[in-house]
Design an enzyme around this catalytic site. Structure first.
Site, mmCIF file in Angstrom:
data_model
loop_
_atom_site.group_PDB
_atom_site.id
_atom_site.type_symbol
_atom_site.label_atom_id
_atom_site.label_comp_id
_atom_site.label_asym_id
_atom_site.label_seq_id
_atom_site.Cartn_x
_atom_site.Cartn_y
_atom_site.Cartn_z
ATOM 1 N N GLU A 181 106.065 -7.243 141.298
ATOM 2 C CA GLU A 181 105.215 -7.212 140.108
ATOM 3 C C GLU A 181 105.979 -7.722 138.886
ATOM 4 O O GLU A 181 106.030 -7.083 137.843
ATOM 5 C CB GLU A 181 104.713 -5.787 139.861
ATOM 6 C CG GLU A 181 103.702 -5.307 140.865
ATOM 7 C CD GLU A 181 102.384 -6.057 140.794
ATOM 8 O OE1 GLU A 181 102.082 -6.636 139.747
ATOM 9 O OE2 GLU A 181 101.677 -6.091 141.805
ATOM 10 N N PRO A 225 95.723 -4.505 148.115
ATOM 11 C CA PRO A 225 95.459 -3.347 147.262
ATOM 12 C C PRO A 225 96.658 -2.410 147.203
ATOM 13 O O PRO A 225 97.575 -2.495 148.024
ATOM 14 C CB PRO A 225 94.260 -2.680 147.942
ATOM 15 C CG PRO A 225 94.322 -3.136 149.360
ATOM 16 C CD PRO A 225 94.889 -4.515 149.330
#
Length: 617
Positions: free
Chosen positions: A489, A361
């Protein structure tokens, strides 16, 4: 240069000091009815010589001032770009820009209007006092008494000018920081309808800068008017007392006129010295702000300078060296003593070659792993090793040359597409460039632009889409031929088709080097040889996709939210079976890779014969 300019100023001052004496000879010749040709020619020559030499001397000194400003700017930029990332993070870009531009401009004012003017003024002041003493010592004493009294007042004002100048320059930096904040988020401001609020914020910063600038102007005006009043009082006193001495026969009229001319010559240097002193106070404020940057700690590579302060050349890209592994062992880290702990006893291993993924997370500390590997920050405890060698033992340039880093926001610099691609490897061959363009599927982008690779991409790559900027950043890292490729990412701004293609690129690159990727979209990393799950600054599990689905509840939950596994599968605690599930059936299910950006997971049938299918669009 300063000495040469000073000599020229001395010659100009001597020519100026000769003018009152030559004027006296003209008056004496006129009174004695002698020829005026010689005295007038001498006076004219002194005027022309003084003007020519003075102009050249000022040019020499101003050129020296510009050179000093140039050196200061280069030194300041050199220092800024070598600062530690932690130091830059707590500073404001607008304020740093102000120190390079407006503060160094004040240095130029110091040399042109401060020191340059003061050099000539000192020569003129000393010479005028000497000549006035030769003519009439009593009148000189009257003049100096007045000047000393007013000079004491100016001396009291100077410290206030410096303090006000420091505050004024700081407020200009604050205004630059506020404006930079707005410009960096220009579209967000527009989209939020926040123009009026931001205009008011910048206006408030500008008002503070104005108020502090007015304070500087106030104290500077007091200093200037004090010099003017001193000159006027001295003139009145000399005229009155000198007139009485002429009437008594103690002084000739021509000597009084020459003395008054020297008094005017004295007034100008005094005014220049006062102005120069105020300029120096502003310059000292600028030097103080510049020195604040120079005192900030720099990275180790910048601290190790060669003879004469030369900077060692940057390391070359790693070339085709073997892939590098990574080991984190009991690593603890926080961004500052007053900040919360980011890593708590973090330990994991990234084998050399292949792809390893970090998932978890937001706020788990994944991006911090990359920051520590690049040594943007130093960990407080534990060991971080690259290729079996502690990162603190690597020369910084060599370490970073072995790493390829693609940041989360994939920054693109203003310039051409080619300049951005070869930014980390400026000597790359055209063949390598074309190969990487093919790998990252950028050929279509280059073909679409009329100017191809020479197309300007605009400020922060505004001419490119988010996905295009991301692919450019990946291509830039690949051209460096890293031993360890860090992707933060890397697929966050790609559509499903391009994500699938990039996964193929990453898989191909992983055959030649080590790839460590951070991903929130698990579809990017399901085929990774090793996946490390992080939560709250700790490593909670590691394994393959299938192993983690079976053995880690958090990973199973992340997979379920992205439709990589059935939701009811995610709810089953580790080691338990669903009611009615056949003992021989897989409780995890089979992940079917998406051919068109879609991941389909088919779970085993439950006791009712119902099949659970989910689709990730």
């Amino acid at each position: 240069m300063l000495a040469f300019g000073g000599v020229l100023s001395l010659v100009s001052s001597l020519a100026g000091l000769a003018m009152p004496l030559l004027a006296k000879t003209v008056i004496d010749a006129f009174g004695e009815q002698r020829s005026l040709a010689g005295p007038v020619l001498g006076l004219t020559a002194a005027v022309i010589l003084g003007a020519a030499v003075g102009a050249f001397g000022r040019y020499v000194l101003e050129r020296m001032g510009e050179g000093i400003v140039f050196s200061a700017r280069r030194s300041l930029v050199d220092r800024m770009l070598r600062l530690r990332v932690s130091e830059v993070d707590r500073l404001k870009p607008g304020d740093l820009l102000s120190r390079v531009t407006s503060d160094t401009t004040l240095l130029r004012a110091v040399f042109t209007d401060g020191i340059v003017e003061s050099v000539g003024a000192v020569f003129m002041l000393v010479g005028a006092i000497v000549m006035m003493a030769l003519m009439d010592g009593f009148l000189l004493l009257v003049t100096l008494v007045i000047l000393v009294l007013v000079g004491g007042l100016v001396g009291l004002v100077m410290p206030r000018i410096q303090r006000a100048s420091v505050e004024a320059q700081a407020s200009v930096g604050e205004m630059g920081a506020v404006l930079d904040r707005v410009l960096q988020a220009f579209r967000t401001v527009k989209a939020s309808g926040a123009e009026d609020r931001e205009i008011a914020a910048v206006g408030e910063a500008a008002r503070r800068a104005r108020d502090r600038g007015v304070a500087v102007a106030w104290w500077t005006s007091i200093a200037g008017i004090s010099a003017w009043v001193a000159a006027q009082l001295a003139f009145v006193a000399v005229l009155g007392i000198g007139g009485a001495r002429v009437a008594s026969g103690a002084l000739e009229v021509s000597s009084l006129i020459a003395f008054l001319l020297y008094l005017f010559y004295l007034v100008a240097p005094v005014g220049q010295l006062v102005q120069g002193a105020t300029q120096v106070q502003g310059g000292l404020a600028a030097v103080r702000r510049i020195r604040e940057v120079e005192e900030l700690p720099v990275e180790e590579a910048a601290a190790r300078r060669g003879p004469g302060g030369a900077v060692p050349p940057a390391a070359e890209p790693a070339g085709r060296a073997a892939p590098a592994g990574v080991v984190f062992e009991n690593v603890a880290f926080r961004y500052g003593d007053d900040r919360p702990v980011v890593h708590r006893d973090v330990s994991f291993t990234v084998p050399a070659g292949g792809m390893t993924a970090l998932v978890g997370p937001s706020g788990a500390g994944k991006s911090t792993v990359f920051a520590l590997l690049e040594r943007f920050y130093d960990h407080q405890a534990g060991t971080i090793a690259v290729d079996g060698r502690d990162v603190r033992e690597w020369p910084l340039a060599e370490l970073r040359a072995a790493l390829g880093y693609v940041e989360q926001d994939a920054p693109v610099l203003d310039g051409t597409l080619r300049e951005n691609l070869v930014f980390a490897a400026p000597d790359v061959t055209e063949a390598d460039l074309r190969r990487v363009l093919g790998l990252t599927r950028l050929e279509d982008l280059v073909a679409r632009f009329p100017e191809g690779l020479e197309t300007k991409v605009g400020h922060r790559g505004v001419m490119l889409s988010g996905g295009e900027r991301q692919r450019v950043a990946i291509a830039r890292a690949l051209l460096r031929r890293p031993r360890l490729l860090l992707l933060d990412e890397a697929t966050s701004q790609l559509d499903a088709v391009n994500e699938l293609r990039l996964r193929e690129v990453i898989a191909e690159v992983a055959r030649e080097t080590t790839v460590l990727v951070i991903a929130h979209r698990l579809s990017t990393v399901t085929r990774a040889e090793r996946i490390v799950v992080m939560e709250a600054g700790r490593v909670r599990a590691a394994g393959t996709h299938e192993e983690l689905l079976a053995g880690d509840e958090l990973y199973r939950e992340l997979a379920a939210t992205q439709f990589l596994v059935a939701a009811e599968d995610a709810a089953v605690p580790t080691g338990e079976h669903r009611a009615g599930e056949d003992a021989g059936e897989d409780a995890v299910g089979e992940v079917v890779p998406a051919a068109e950006g879609t991941a389909v997971s088919s779970a085993a049938a439950d006791g009712t014969g119902r099949e659970s299918v989910s689709v990730d669009s």
